[in-house]
Each structure stands twice: as structure tokens, then as C-alpha cells.
Design an enzyme around this catalytic site. Structure first.
Site, mmCIF file in Angstrom:
data_model
loop_
_atom_site.group_PDB
_atom_site.id
_atom_site.type_symbol
_atom_site.label_atom_id
_atom_site.label_comp_id
_atom_site.label_asym_id
_atom_site.label_seq_id
_atom_site.Cartn_x
_atom_site.Cartn_y
_atom_site.Cartn_z
ATOM 1 N N VAL A 14 -14.111 38.786 9.357
ATOM 2 C CA VAL A 14 -13.140 38.143 8.299
ATOM 3 C C VAL A 14 -13.180 39.251 7.084
ATOM 4 C CG1 VAL A 14 -12.627 36.126 6.726
ATOM 5 C CG2 VAL A 14 -13.224 35.715 9.032
ATOM 6 N N ASP A 35 -23.774 43.029 3.416
ATOM 7 C CA ASP A 35 -24.189 42.327 4.516
ATOM 8 C C ASP A 35 -25.571 42.650 4.865
ATOM 9 O OD1 ASP A 35 -22.042 41.518 7.088
ATOM 10 O OD2 ASP A 35 -24.337 41.444 7.705
ATOM 11 N N GLY A 80 -22.210 34.336 7.068
ATOM 12 C CA GLY A 80 -22.865 33.342 7.956
ATOM 13 C C GLY A 80 -22.422 33.449 9.258
ATOM 14 N N ARG A 89 -15.827 23.182 13.202
ATOM 15 C CA ARG A 89 -16.405 23.768 11.850
ATOM 16 C C ARG A 89 -17.549 23.257 11.521
ATOM 17 N NH1 ARG A 89 -10.427 23.903 10.999
ATOM 18 N NH2 ARG A 89 -9.574 26.062 11.517
ATOM 19 N N ASP A 124 -15.239 23.784 3.108
ATOM 20 C CA ASP A 124 -15.319 22.703 1.809
ATOM 21 C C ASP A 124 -16.828 22.241 1.435
ATOM 22 O OD1 ASP A 124 -12.396 21.902 2.035
ATOM 23 O OD2 ASP A 124 -12.831 21.470 3.942
ATOM 24 N N ASP A 149 -4.353 27.085 6.925
ATOM 25 C CA ASP A 149 -3.540 26.032 7.605
ATOM 26 C C ASP A 149 -2.211 25.751 7.112
ATOM 27 O OD1 ASP A 149 -6.604 24.864 8.771
ATOM 28 O OD2 ASP A 149 -6.607 25.595 6.541
ATOM 29 N N ARG A 152 -0.164 28.699 8.401
ATOM 30 C CA ARG A 152 0.298 28.504 9.771
ATOM 31 C C ARG A 152 1.386 27.443 9.915
ATOM 32 N NH1 ARG A 152 -6.036 28.262 11.375
ATOM 33 N NH2 ARG A 152 -6.233 30.605 12.057
ATOM 34 N N ARG A 154 3.652 26.409 8.031
ATOM 35 C CA ARG A 154 4.872 26.740 7.440
ATOM 36 C C ARG A 154 5.465 27.820 8.301
ATOM 37 N NH1 ARG A 154 3.862 27.722 0.745
ATOM 38 N NH2 ARG A 154 3.077 25.536 0.350
ATOM 39 N N THR A 226 -10.949 34.436 14.361
ATOM 40 C CA THR A 226 -9.598 34.563 13.647
ATOM 41 C C THR A 226 -9.851 35.510 12.494
ATOM 42 O OG1 THR A 226 -9.739 32.646 12.174
ATOM 43 C CG2 THR A 226 -9.011 32.212 14.276
HETATM 44 P P1 NAD Z 1 -18.832 37.475 11.804
HETATM 45 O O1 NAD Z 1 -20.081 36.904 12.628
HETATM 46 O O2 NAD Z 1 -18.073 38.674 12.515
HETATM 47 O O3 NAD Z 1 -19.357 37.989 10.216
HETATM 48 C C1 NAD Z 1 -20.292 37.371 9.603
HETATM 49 C C2 NAD Z 1 -21.207 38.306 9.017
HETATM 50 O O4 NAD Z 1 -22.000 37.744 7.743
HETATM 51 C C3 NAD Z 1 -22.027 39.286 9.992
HETATM 52 O O5 NAD Z 1 -21.633 40.522 9.623
HETATM 53 C C4 NAD Z 1 -23.405 39.070 9.503
HETATM 54 O O6 NAD Z 1 -24.225 39.977 9.644
HETATM 55 C C5 NAD Z 1 -23.362 38.398 8.111
HETATM 56 N N1 NAD Z 1 -24.464 37.603 7.441
HETATM 57 C C6 NAD Z 1 -24.894 36.842 8.064
HETATM 58 N N2 NAD Z 1 -25.801 36.178 7.382
HETATM 59 C C7 NAD Z 1 -25.766 36.783 6.068
HETATM 60 C C8 NAD Z 1 -26.681 36.878 5.027
HETATM 61 N N3 NAD Z 1 -27.769 35.722 4.971
HETATM 62 N N4 NAD Z 1 -26.351 37.403 3.927
HETATM 63 C C9 NAD Z 1 -25.379 38.460 4.267
HETATM 64 N N5 NAD Z 1 -24.448 38.618 5.602
HETATM 65 C C10 NAD Z 1 -24.858 37.634 6.151
HETATM 66 O O7 NAD Z 1 -18.021 35.911 11.594
HETATM 67 P P2 NAD Z 1 -16.418 36.138 10.917
HETATM 68 O O8 NAD Z 1 -15.693 35.963 12.063
HETATM 69 O O9 NAD Z 1 -16.462 37.206 9.926
HETATM 70 O O10 NAD Z 1 -16.394 34.676 10.263
HETATM 71 C C11 NAD Z 1 -17.234 34.695 8.716
HETATM 72 C C12 NAD Z 1 -17.153 33.160 8.213
HETATM 73 O O11 NAD Z 1 -15.694 32.792 7.891
HETATM 74 C C13 NAD Z 1 -17.558 32.262 9.446
HETATM 75 O O12 NAD Z 1 -18.275 31.061 8.861
HETATM 76 C C14 NAD Z 1 -15.890 31.697 9.864
HETATM 77 O O13 NAD Z 1 -16.209 30.290 10.386
HETATM 78 C C15 NAD Z 1 -15.384 31.915 8.519
HETATM 79 N N6 NAD Z 1 -13.962 31.562 8.727
HETATM 80 C C16 NAD Z 1 -13.375 30.991 7.716
HETATM 81 C C17 NAD Z 1 -11.761 30.934 7.779
HETATM 82 C C18 NAD Z 1 -11.223 29.890 6.923
HETATM 83 O O14 NAD Z 1 -9.798 29.742 6.904
HETATM 84 N N7 NAD Z 1 -11.833 29.510 5.926
HETATM 85 C C19 NAD Z 1 -11.174 31.573 8.696
HETATM 86 C C20 NAD Z 1 -11.768 32.533 9.672
HETATM 87 C C21 NAD Z 1 -13.215 32.400 9.783
#
Ligand code: NAD
Length: 309
Positions: A14, A35, A80, A89, A124, A149, A152, A154, A226
Site C-alpha cells: 500500500v 519502514d 503494520g 480487518r 477506524d 469502499d 468501489r 460508485r 489490495t
Molecule cells: P505490507 O505487509 O505489504 O506492508 C506493511 C509494511 O509495514 C511492511 O513493509 C512492514 O515492514 C512495515 N512495518 C511493520 N511494522 C512496522 C513498524 N513498526 N514500523 C514501520 N514499518 C512497519 O502490507 P500492505 O498490503 O501494504 O498493507 C498495509 C496496511 O494497510 C495493512 O494494515 C492493510 O490491512 C491496510 N490496508 C488498508 C486499506 C484501507 O482501505 N484502509 C486498504 C488496503 C490495505
């Protein structure tokens, strides 16, 4: 703003896709990827830098130190753990809450001036925890909420009614998750109530909502994560902040009295500008939509009791 700097915390799928979207759309002159996995941040920064010839000129840096967010106008938190196949989630909450308790104070001690946009899930809850652990004002800390959401929803409505998604004015509100709900009572296309648009019927609308609600699960089951659409959503929100655009999007904001709900972050339509949240719109919801809003709030408050008693 002279030189627009954005810090992205979490250079995973993301975070790095959001950086790519912002560079292609010329949203910022400087992007820092932060990171705990420094090699990952470095790899993403190098890959992005090599495309500069085909984009606007920007400086891309990386770090494993949270203080690198100093001087950023916006800090986007995508760090995270990600949602695993079959995991909701909300299952993620406890793991990510521990990470945020340690991370947010470090970010804020390096930068109290930025707007903080939270994307990590459950968004949230993470937005609420970022607000509390930062001590910043609620207009400066919020989550991407149901923006994705809503995009999506729309898209699916536009596809069924043969109009571009940007012409569809319909929101998904509440939790970014299983209890999110569509606001159909005041949805419009070209000023027409959506129920008066040719081709509309209740079943079609429910199918669009159902596909919206299942979208993340469907994508994760097929490709593991995603990131393209959320990358564009992040880029749009950051642009609205940096250019003081007053764009309206549903964001997960701190509520104090929205249909009597307060003490949590949840998505309602907001005006966004350089100060962050400029205004929240109280939509006239139908009775059953109000019930769904209260249901989302109850679910989120029950989780908050577990992570922020
Ligand atoms: P990912 O695992 O590819 O990337 C997460 C990154 O966070 C990793 O590179 C990891 O090393 C890093 N990380 C972990 N702990 C850390 C810390 N303490 N300090 C700094 N970096 C740290 O995951 P992703 O697919 O990129 O998803 C990231 C987040 O976004 C997830 O929580 C996912 O559920 C969320 N997400 C939210 C939406 C939304 O609509 N809000 C949509 C998609 C994904």
C-alpha cells in the site's frame, strides 16, 4: 506550500503504491519511505527513482528511523500487518495496536505540524489510537475510512447504470469493514434521486453493495493484497490536503455528536483542506440507515474497549 513533502510510514504494497500514484500525479516534490525493514524501503525508493525521467522531478528518500518524517506536510501511516486470507480487518486489531502505541509518539515527537492520514487496518481503530497517542487535534488525525469502499460502490453502480463513477453521488458510511452500510436514501446521479434513474432497481443496488463489501476479501483471496485503488485514494486525499482543495470524501474522523454517536472514529462525509478536516456533513439518513450507523459504532466501541480501555 513551497516544497510539498510527504512521509509514508510502511513501504509495503500500500505505501509504495501510494508513493507511485503521488509521483505519477505530481502531488509532492519529496517523498520519504519509512519502514522497519530498511532494505524494503530502499528497494522501493530505488525503483521509484528510476522512473523520475518519466514523471515530474521529485526527491525520494528512505529510512528506518521515524524521525525522517520531520518537515513532512502529511504523514501517511500504512505500517503494520496486512489482512490474511479469511481474516477480518478487526482480527488484526490487537497486533497493530501494539505497533501504533510504540510508533505514533516517535512520529509526533519528530513532527507535530503534519496532518496524519491513517490507512492501516482496522483503520477506524488505528485512526482513533493515532489521535490518542499523538495528542494532536482531531482535525489533524483521521483515517482513509470508507473512501475506498465508496469508490468501489460508485464503480459498481456506474457500471450497472452506464455512467462514469464520478457522476455517482452515493456514500458507504460507518466502519471500514463488515458493518459498513450504503446510504441509498439520498444517493443521486445528475441531481436525480438514484431510484428515479432509468435502470435502477433495489436488487441491483443491493448487488452493488454486496460486491463492495466483499471486494477486499475477493481480491486478497486472488492476489494476497489490495493496493492499486487504495494507492489512488491516498494520493487523492493527500492532494486535497496539500492543495487546500476542500474536496468531499468519507473519512474516518473523530465524532463527538453525530446522530448522538461520539468517542470514536468512523466514516462520515468530510470536507478536506490544508488544516485537515474542515467540516463534517451530517447527512439526512433514513431510519434504517441510522440504525446501521449505530450498529457500526457499537462494533467499533466494543473493540476500542479491548485496546483502549
Ligand atoms: P505490507 O505487509 O505489504 O506492508 C506493511 C509494511 O509495514 C511492511 O513493509 C512492514 O515492514 C512495515 N512495518 C511493520 N511494522 C512496522 C513498524 N513498526 N514500523 C514501520 N514499518 C512497519 O502490507 P500492505 O498490503 O501494504 O498493507 C498495509 C496496511 O494497510 C495493512 O494494515 C492493510 O490491512 C491496510 N490496508 C488498508 C486499506 C484501507 O482501505 N484502509 C486498504 C488496503 C490495505
Amino acid at each position: 506550500m513551497d516544497k510539498r513533502k510527504v512521509a509514508i510510514v510502511g513501504a509495503g504494497f500500500v505505501g509504495s503504491t501510494a508513493a507511485y500514484a503521488m509521483l505519477v500525479q505530481a502531488i509532492a516534490e519529496e517523498i520519504v519511505l519509512i519502514d522497519i525493514n530498511k532494505e524494503k524501503a530502499e528497494g522501493e525508493a530505488l525503483d521509484l527513482e528510476h522512473g523520475i525521467q518519466f514523471m515530474h522531478n521529485a526527491k525520494i528518500t528512505f529510512s528506518n528511523d521515524f524521525s525522517a518524517c520531520a518537515g513532512a506536510d502529511v504523514v501517511v501511516i500504512c505500517a503494520g500487518l496486512a489482512q490474511k486470507p479469511g481474516e477480518t480487518r478487526l482480527d488484526l486489531v490487537k497486533k497493530n495496536a501494539v505497533i501504533f502505541k510504540e510508533m505514533v509518539p516517535k512520529l509526533v515527537s519528530a513532527n507535530r505540524e503534519a496532518i496524519y492520514l491513517v490507512v492501516s487496518n482496522p483503520v477506524d481503530i488505528m485512526a482513533f489510537l493515532t489521535l490518542k497517542y499523538s495528542g494532536l487535534s482531531p482535525n489533524k488525525v483521521f483515517g482513509s475510512g470508507t473512501s475506498l469502499d465508496t469508490a468501489r460502490f460508485r464503480y459498481y453502480i456506474g457500471e450497472r447504470l452506464s455512467v462514469h463513477p464520478s457522476a455517482v453521488h452515493a456514500y458507504i458510511m460507518g466502519e471500514h469493514g463488515d458493518s459498513e452500510f450504503p446510504v441509498i436514501s439520498n444517493a443521486t446521479i445528475a441531481g436525480l434521486k438514484i431510484c428515479d434513474v432509468e435502470g435502477y432497481n433495489c436488487q441491483m443496488m443491493m448487488e452493488c453493495y454486496d460486491k463492495t463489501k466483499k471486494a477486499a476479501y475477493e481480491i486478497i483471496a486472488r492476489k494476497g493484497a489490495t493496493y492499486y485503488a487504495i494507492g489512488l485514494v491516498i494520493s487523492k486525499i493527500v492532494d486535497a490536503i496539500l492543495s487546500d482543495e476542500h474536496h468531499v470524501m468519507p473519512l474516518s474522523v473523530y465524532l463527538d455528536n453525530y446522530y448522538d454517536e461520539g468517542g470514536l472514529c468512523m466514516s462520515v462525509p468530510c470536507v478536506i483542506g490544508k488544516e485537515g478536516i474542515v467540516k463534517k456533513y451530517q447527512l439526512p439518513l433514513a431510519k434504517e440507515e441510522q440504525d446501521k450507523l449505530h450498529n457500526s459504532a457499537k462494533i467499533l466501541k466494543d473493540i476500542l474497549k479491548q485496546v483502549y480501555p
